[in-house]
Write an enzyme that holds these catalytic residues in place. Structure first.
Site, PDB file in Angstrom:
ATOM      1  N   PRO A 181       0.821  -1.223   0.000  1.00 34.76           N
ATOM      2  CG  PRO A 181      -0.129  -1.144   2.134  1.00 34.76           C
ATOM      3  CD  PRO A 181       0.630  -2.034   1.211  1.00 34.76           C
TER       4      PRO A 181
ATOM      5  CG  ASP B  33     -11.888  -0.153 -22.545  1.00 35.71           C
ATOM      6  OD1 ASP B  33     -13.091  -0.171 -22.829  1.00 35.71           O
ATOM      7  OD2 ASP B  33     -11.172  -1.172 -22.505  1.00 35.71           O
TER       8      ASP B  33
HETATM    9  N1  SAM Z   1       1.628  -2.977   7.459  1.00 34.25           N
HETATM   10  C1  SAM Z   1       1.576  -2.635   6.069  1.00 34.25           C
HETATM   11  C2  SAM Z   1       1.476  -1.120   5.925  1.00 34.25           C
HETATM   12  O1  SAM Z   1       0.843  -0.493   6.775  1.00 34.25           O
HETATM   13  O2  SAM Z   1       1.968  -0.571   4.910  1.00 34.25           O
HETATM   14  C3  SAM Z   1       0.362  -3.297   5.399  1.00 34.25           C
HETATM   15  C4  SAM Z   1       0.500  -4.773   5.259  1.00 34.25           C
HETATM   16  S1  SAM Z   1      -0.865  -5.521   4.455  1.00 34.25           S
HETATM   17  C5  SAM Z   1      -1.875  -5.979   5.819  1.00 34.25           C
HETATM   18  C6  SAM Z   1      -0.220  -7.053   3.907  1.00 34.25           C
HETATM   19  C7  SAM Z   1       0.181  -7.105   2.444  1.00 34.25           C
HETATM   20  O3  SAM Z   1      -0.954  -6.934   1.635  1.00 34.25           O
HETATM   21  C8  SAM Z   1       1.163  -6.076   1.966  1.00 34.25           C
HETATM   22  O4  SAM Z   1       2.506  -6.440   2.264  1.00 34.25           O
HETATM   23  C9  SAM Z   1       0.905  -6.028   0.491  1.00 34.25           C
HETATM   24  O5  SAM Z   1       1.597  -7.042  -0.209  1.00 34.25           O
HETATM   25  C10 SAM Z   1      -0.588  -6.299   0.419  1.00 34.25           C
HETATM   26  N2  SAM Z   1      -1.398  -5.084   0.273  1.00 34.25           N
HETATM   27  C11 SAM Z   1      -2.257  -4.594   1.184  1.00 34.25           C
HETATM   28  N3  SAM Z   1      -2.845  -3.475   0.740  1.00 34.25           N
HETATM   29  C12 SAM Z   1      -2.351  -3.242  -0.496  1.00 34.25           C
HETATM   30  C13 SAM Z   1      -2.558  -2.212  -1.465  1.00 34.25           C
HETATM   31  N4  SAM Z   1      -3.389  -1.214  -1.257  1.00 34.25           N
HETATM   32  N5  SAM Z   1      -1.875  -2.302  -2.619  1.00 34.25           N
HETATM   33  C14 SAM Z   1      -0.994  -3.315  -2.853  1.00 34.25           C
HETATM   34  N6  SAM Z   1      -0.770  -4.305  -1.956  1.00 34.25           N
HETATM   35  C15 SAM Z   1      -1.423  -4.277  -0.789  1.00 34.25           C
END
Ligand code: SAM
Length: 228
Positions: free
Chosen positions: A87, A166
């Site tokens: 994220p 698109d």
């Molecule tokens: N603790 C992290 C932070 O606050 O940045 C978030 C971890 S999330 C619970 C677990 C995993 O889900 C991440 O390592 C990523 O691979 C994926 N993930 C969660 N949200 C995402 C998003 N918005 N975009 C891309 N990957 C995401």
């Protein structure tokens, strides 16, 4: 094009990748999708891939070593474009999908739990976020990337399904569309679309596309004028 997905939950992809256009694209060889389960590369006797965060705090962190070893096991991994799902990454967009679709091989790394040991950043080319919200894992984001990239590959969409009109492709939202019946509960299809006059139809569609973008996504118009 080749896509390799590093995940500890490869079963999550069944269904999404085995239906419709993604199924067809793989069947005709436009895209080859492989999975690598980085749990198989854990040197821990219990095959753990996560551990506690140095400094304390809740949740578990994905260790860098199994992911690095999994990456190294992929043929020609050093020339592939390596994407980390997080994220905290660059917000995903149609432009990034277009860029990815021109690469020969992309590798997508899916996180879980509290995310990755930050040293993983030394082994990737780009961090990508699919939006300002937090998911439990990177798999859904990886599906978003694979789907949006695959439909851009040559020969995947038929001319009926082409992507050039698109939304987002040319920086605008798509114009409104209608199908039969011509009238439904008193709501009529705009006359111009039934006129058979192709020049007029094209003009109307361009105007509607601009109008809709102005109303719903003025930020896209701003971005478009900055890029001109
Ligand atoms: N603790 C992290 C932070 O606050 O940045 C978030 C971890 S999330 C619970 C677990 C995993 O889900 C991440 O390592 C990523 O691979 C994926 N993930 C969660 N949200 C995402 C998003 N918005 N975009 C891309 N990957 C995401």
């Amino acid at each position: 094009m080749k896509i390799t997905i590093l995940t500890i939950f490869p079963e999550m992809f069944a269904g999404v990748f085995t239906e419709s256009i993604l199924k067809r694209a793989q069947g005709q060889g436009s895209v080859e999708i492989n999975f690598v389960n980085f749990r198989d590369f854990s040197l821990n006797k219990h095959h753990r891939v996560d551990d506690y965060s140095f400094g304390g705090g809740p949740g578990l962190i994905l260790a860098v070593e199994p992911i690095y070893l999994a990456l190294k096991s992929i043929p020609a991994y050093d020339t592939a474009f390596k994407i980390l799902m997080t994220p905290q990454g660059t917000p995903y967009s149609q432009k990034i999908a277009n860029d990815f679709s021109k690469k020969d091989h992309i590798i997508i790394i899916c996180g879980h739990y509290e995310g990755f040991d930050d040293r993983i950043l030394n082994f990737v080319d780009m961090e990508v976020s699919i939006g300002d919200y937090v998911l439990t894992g990177g798999e859904i984001g990886a599906m978003v990337i694979v789907d949006s990239v695959t439909r851009l590959l040559p020969g995947v969409l038929s001319s009926d399904e082409s992507f050039e009109q698109d939304s987002f492709y040319n920086g605008l939202l798509e114009f409104p569309q209608y199908t039969r019946p011509q009238e439904f509960m008193g709501m009529k299809v705009p006359d111009v679309l039934l006129s058979g006059n192709h020049a007029e139809i094209e003009k109307w569609r361009k105007e509607e596309s601009l109008k809709r973008t102005k109303e719903r996504r003025p930020d896209l118009l701003k971005k478009r004028s900055e890029n001109d």
